[in-house]
Design a protein around this motif. Structure first.
Motif, PDB file in Angstrom:
ATOM      1  N   MET A   1       0.844  -1.176   0.000  1.00 44.50           N
ATOM      2  CA  MET A   1       0.000   0.000   0.000  1.00 44.50           C
ATOM      3  C   MET A   1       0.892   1.243   0.000  1.00 44.50           C
ATOM      4  SD  MET A   1      -3.207   0.486   2.577  1.00 44.50           S
ATOM      5  CE  MET A   1      -4.244  -0.859   2.101  1.00 44.50           C
ATOM      6  N   ASN A   2       0.779   2.040  -1.031  1.00 44.84           N
ATOM      7  CA  ASN A   2       1.607   3.235  -1.131  1.00 44.84           C
ATOM      8  C   ASN A   2       0.851   4.512  -0.815  1.00 44.84           C
ATOM      9  OD1 ASN A   2       3.883   1.766  -1.895  1.00 44.84           O
ATOM     10  ND2 ASN A   2       3.249   1.759  -4.029  1.00 44.84           N
ATOM     11  N   GLU A   3      -0.446   4.395  -0.641  1.00 43.87           N
ATOM     12  CA  GLU A   3      -1.293   5.555  -0.343  1.00 43.87           C
ATOM     13  C   GLU A   3      -1.376   5.762   1.171  1.00 43.87           C
ATOM     14  OE1 GLU A   3      -3.151   7.410  -2.647  1.00 43.87           O
ATOM     15  OE2 GLU A   3      -2.160   6.334  -4.267  1.00 43.87           O
ATOM     16  N   PRO A   4      -1.518   7.008   1.609  1.00 40.38           N
ATOM     17  CA  PRO A   4      -1.757   7.242   3.041  1.00 40.38           C
ATOM     18  C   PRO A   4      -3.023   6.492   3.465  1.00 40.38           C
ATOM     19  CG  PRO A   4      -1.297   9.302   1.922  1.00 40.38           C
ATOM     20  CD  PRO A   4      -1.455   8.255   0.857  1.00 40.38           C
ATOM     21  N   HIS A   5      -2.957   5.838   4.617  1.00 43.35           N
ATOM     22  CA  HIS A   5      -4.097   5.049   5.068  1.00 43.35           C
ATOM     23  C   HIS A   5      -4.149   4.960   6.586  1.00 43.35           C
ATOM     24  CE1 HIS A   5      -0.834   2.099   4.993  1.00 43.35           C
ATOM     25  NE2 HIS A   5      -1.529   1.414   5.885  1.00 43.35           N
ATOM     26  N   LYS A  27       5.984   1.461   7.904  1.00 42.24           N
ATOM     27  CA  LYS A  27       5.250   1.418   6.630  1.00 42.24           C
ATOM     28  C   LYS A  27       5.293   2.771   5.928  1.00 42.24           C
ATOM     29  CE  LYS A  27       2.158  -2.209   8.169  1.00 42.24           C
ATOM     30  NZ  LYS A  27       0.755  -2.645   8.310  1.00 42.24           N
ATOM     31  N   GLU A  28       5.485   3.841   6.694  1.00 46.15           N
ATOM     32  CA  GLU A  28       5.651   5.212   6.203  1.00 46.15           C
ATOM     33  C   GLU A  28       4.437   5.796   5.487  1.00 46.15           C
ATOM     34  OE1 GLU A  28       9.285   5.494   3.972  1.00 46.15           O
ATOM     35  OE2 GLU A  28      10.517   5.032   5.726  1.00 46.15           O
ATOM     36  N   THR A  29       3.332   5.067   5.424  1.00 48.32           N
ATOM     37  CA  THR A  29       2.135   5.594   4.781  1.00 48.32           C
ATOM     38  C   THR A  29       0.944   5.642   5.739  1.00 48.32           C
ATOM     39  OG1 THR A  29       1.637   3.382   3.943  1.00 48.32           O
ATOM     40  CG2 THR A  29       2.794   4.886   2.455  1.00 48.32           C
TER      41      THR A  29
END
Length: 70
Positions: A1-5, A27-29
């Protein structure tokens, strides 16, 4: 998952501890964490430093779809 979540953890008897908090931060997101269980103070400190919003002891019933409640 690369989107903010937002991470949702539905644990009734388990708390998010500092080890789990560090894993989530890596995870940084992740922009927020919601858990039906608790969050230890060291984990809260980690989330605060990483600018990750958190909510603990969120009612599990609020996570269900309206259709599931019928």
């Amino acid at each position: 998952m690369n989107e903010p979540h937002i991470e949702i953890k539905a644990w009734k008897t388990k708390k998010i501890d500092s080890t789990k908090a560090k894993e989530i931060c890596q995870k940084e997101t992740v922009i927020g964490v919601i858990t039906t269980g608790g969050i230890t103070q060291p984990a809260k400190d980690i989330f605060d430093k990483a600018d990750i919003a958190w909510v603990e002891k969120f009612p599990e019933s609020k996570l269900l779809n309206d259709e599931d409640r019928e």
